[in-house]
Design a protein around this motif. Structure first.
Motif, PDB file in Angstrom:
ATOM      1  N   SER A  54       0.860  -1.178   0.000  1.00  0.00           N
ATOM      2  CA  SER A  54       0.000   0.000   0.000  1.00  0.00           C
ATOM      3  C   SER A  54       0.900   1.233   0.000  1.00  0.00           C
ATOM      4  CB  SER A  54      -0.881   0.004   1.245  1.00  0.00           C
ATOM      5  OG  SER A  54      -1.437   1.277   1.473  1.00  0.00           O
ATOM      6  N   ARG A  55       0.771   2.061  -1.001  1.00  0.00           N
ATOM      7  CA  ARG A  55       1.674   3.209  -1.176  1.00  0.00           C
ATOM      8  C   ARG A  55       1.829   4.058   0.085  1.00  0.00           C
ATOM      9  NH1 ARG A  55       1.864   8.532  -2.740  1.00  0.00           N
ATOM     10  NH2 ARG A  55       3.633   9.083  -4.039  1.00  0.00           N
ATOM     11  N   GLY A  56       0.715   4.488   0.659  1.00  0.00           N
ATOM     12  CA  GLY A  56       0.775   5.372   1.831  1.00  0.00           C
ATOM     13  C   GLY A  56       1.377   4.709   3.053  1.00  0.00           C
ATOM     14  N   HIS A  57       1.009   3.464   3.299  1.00  0.00           N
ATOM     15  CA  HIS A  57       1.553   2.748   4.453  1.00  0.00           C
ATOM     16  C   HIS A  57       3.052   2.489   4.279  1.00  0.00           C
ATOM     17  CE1 HIS A  57      -2.792   1.685   4.677  1.00  0.00           C
ATOM     18  NE2 HIS A  57      -2.565   2.013   5.936  1.00  0.00           N
ATOM     19  N   ARG A  58       3.421   2.105   3.063  1.00  0.00           N
ATOM     20  CA  ARG A  58       4.839   1.851   2.771  1.00  0.00           C
ATOM     21  C   ARG A  58       5.675   3.124   2.962  1.00  0.00           C
ATOM     22  NH1 ARG A  58       7.728  -2.011  -0.249  1.00  0.00           N
ATOM     23  NH2 ARG A  58       9.627  -1.161  -1.191  1.00  0.00           N
ATOM     24  N   ILE A  59       5.129   4.261   2.531  1.00  0.00           N
ATOM     25  CA  ILE A  59       5.829   5.535   2.718  1.00  0.00           C
ATOM     26  C   ILE A  59       6.107   5.769   4.199  1.00  0.00           C
ATOM     27  CG2 ILE A  59       5.521   8.046   2.610  1.00  0.00           C
ATOM     28  CD1 ILE A  59       4.204   7.573  -0.167  1.00  0.00           C
ATOM     29  N   ASN A  60       5.121   5.519   5.066  1.00  0.00           N
ATOM     30  CA  ASN A  60       5.343   5.674   6.510  1.00  0.00           C
ATOM     31  C   ASN A  60       6.458   4.753   6.994  1.00  0.00           C
ATOM     32  OD1 ASN A  60       3.510   7.677   7.139  1.00  0.00           O
ATOM     33  ND2 ASN A  60       1.912   6.284   7.809  1.00  0.00           N
ATOM     34  N   ILE A  61       6.412   3.491   6.591  1.00  0.00           N
ATOM     35  CA  ILE A  61       7.382   2.508   7.063  1.00  0.00           C
ATOM     36  C   ILE A  61       8.805   2.878   6.649  1.00  0.00           C
ATOM     37  CG2 ILE A  61       8.129   0.097   6.805  1.00  0.00           C
ATOM     38  CD1 ILE A  61       5.065  -0.587   6.639  1.00  0.00           C
ATOM     39  N   LEU A  62       8.956   3.367   5.444  1.00  0.00           N
ATOM     40  CA  LEU A  62      10.289   3.670   4.915  1.00  0.00           C
ATOM     41  C   LEU A  62      10.735   5.114   5.125  1.00  0.00           C
ATOM     42  CD1 LEU A  62      10.075   1.666   1.566  1.00  0.00           C
ATOM     43  CD2 LEU A  62      11.035   0.931   3.764  1.00  0.00           C
ATOM     44  N   ASN A  63       9.905   5.937   5.728  1.00  0.00           N
ATOM     45  CA  ASN A  63      10.182   7.361   5.894  1.00  0.00           C
ATOM     46  C   ASN A  63      11.316   7.577   6.907  1.00  0.00           C
ATOM     47  OD1 ASN A  63      10.140  10.104   6.449  1.00  0.00           O
ATOM     48  ND2 ASN A  63       7.918  10.244   6.357  1.00  0.00           N
ATOM     49  N   SER A  64      12.447   8.061   6.430  1.00  0.00           N
ATOM     50  CA  SER A  64      13.606   8.271   7.310  1.00  0.00           C
ATOM     51  C   SER A  64      13.434   9.463   8.242  1.00  0.00           C
ATOM     52  CB  SER A  64      14.874   8.413   6.473  1.00  0.00           C
ATOM     53  OG  SER A  64      14.796   9.568   5.659  1.00  0.00           O
ATOM     54  N   THR A  65      12.393  10.249   8.056  1.00  0.00           N
ATOM     55  CA  THR A  65      12.108  11.346   8.981  1.00  0.00           C
ATOM     56  C   THR A  65      11.738  10.797  10.355  1.00  0.00           C
ATOM     57  OG1 THR A  65      11.350  12.748   7.181  1.00  0.00           O
ATOM     58  CG2 THR A  65      10.642  13.378   9.378  1.00  0.00           C
ATOM     59  N   PHE A  66      11.066   9.660  10.365  1.00  0.00           N
ATOM     60  CA  PHE A  66      10.686   9.031  11.633  1.00  0.00           C
ATOM     61  C   PHE A  66      11.900   8.327  12.226  1.00  0.00           C
ATOM     62  CE2 PHE A  66       6.490   8.571   9.271  1.00  0.00           C
ATOM     63  CZ  PHE A  66       5.941   9.702   9.839  1.00  0.00           C
ATOM     64  N   THR A  67      12.118   8.535  13.513  1.00  0.00           N
ATOM     65  CA  THR A  67      13.254   7.905  14.189  1.00  0.00           C
ATOM     66  C   THR A  67      12.815   6.894  15.241  1.00  0.00           C
ATOM     67  OG1 THR A  67      13.354   9.726  15.787  1.00  0.00           O
ATOM     68  CG2 THR A  67      14.754   9.902  13.804  1.00  0.00           C
ATOM     69  N   GLU A  68      11.517   6.837  15.516  1.00  0.00           N
ATOM     70  CA  GLU A  68      10.988   5.903  16.514  1.00  0.00           C
ATOM     71  C   GLU A  68       9.697   5.300  16.002  1.00  0.00           C
ATOM     72  OE1 GLU A  68      12.755   8.144  20.457  1.00  0.00           O
ATOM     73  OE2 GLU A  68      10.618   8.380  20.032  1.00  0.00           O
ATOM     74  N   MET A  69       9.402   4.075  16.484  1.00  0.00           N
ATOM     75  CA  MET A  69       8.171   3.396  16.082  1.00  0.00           C
ATOM     76  C   MET A  69       7.646   2.577  17.254  1.00  0.00           C
ATOM     77  SD  MET A  69       6.578   0.330  14.961  1.00  0.00           S
ATOM     78  CE  MET A  69       7.886  -0.811  14.658  1.00  0.00           C
ATOM     79  N   GLY A  70       6.340   2.611  17.423  1.00  0.00           N
ATOM     80  CA  GLY A  70       5.679   1.755  18.392  1.00  0.00           C
ATOM     81  C   GLY A  70       4.632   0.940  17.664  1.00  0.00           C
ATOM     82  N   ALA A  71       4.320  -0.232  18.185  1.00  0.00           N
ATOM     83  CA  ALA A  71       3.326  -1.100  17.561  1.00  0.00           C
ATOM     84  C   ALA A  71       2.354  -1.594  18.617  1.00  0.00           C
ATOM     85  CB  ALA A  71       4.005  -2.278  16.876  1.00  0.00           C
ATOM     86  N   GLY A  72       1.125  -1.828  18.185  1.00  0.00           N
ATOM     87  CA  GLY A  72       0.122  -2.338  19.105  1.00  0.00           C
ATOM     88  C   GLY A  72      -0.770  -3.367  18.443  1.00  0.00           C
TER      89      GLY A  72
END
Length: 92
Positions: A54-72
């Protein structure tokens, strides 16, 4: 989302209706944030596969601007699974 039995980035009737509200409730001070949500898939591997296709979701996953991730992960009253990834970059 699982409690409401509805998947959406914004849940008008929820205690914390927007992703920003949920993040603020966790006391996370952010510079930028993103969110991926999914429900109904059998397991996390299937969710990640769907997000990566999914283009939008993939962009979030690969976005180097983000430095942290949480999952639930949670299940609703019927046992249907809900998944979330929250991406962030904290204030410096």
């Amino acid at each position: 989302m699982a409690q409401a039995g509805h998947m959406a980035h914004e849940l008008p009737d929820a205690r914390y209706p927007r992703p920003e509200d949920r993040i603020a409730a966790a006391n996370y001070r952010w510079k930028t944030v993103g969110e991926n949500v999914a429900f109904g898939q059998a397991n996390a591997a299937k969710v990640l596969d769907a997000w990566m296709h999914s283009r939008g979701h993939r962009i979030n996953i690969l976005n180097s601007t983000f430095t942290e991730m949480g999952a639930g992960y949670a299940v609703d009253r019927t046992g249907r699974p809900y998944y979330v990834q929250v991406f962030g970059r904290p204030l410096s």
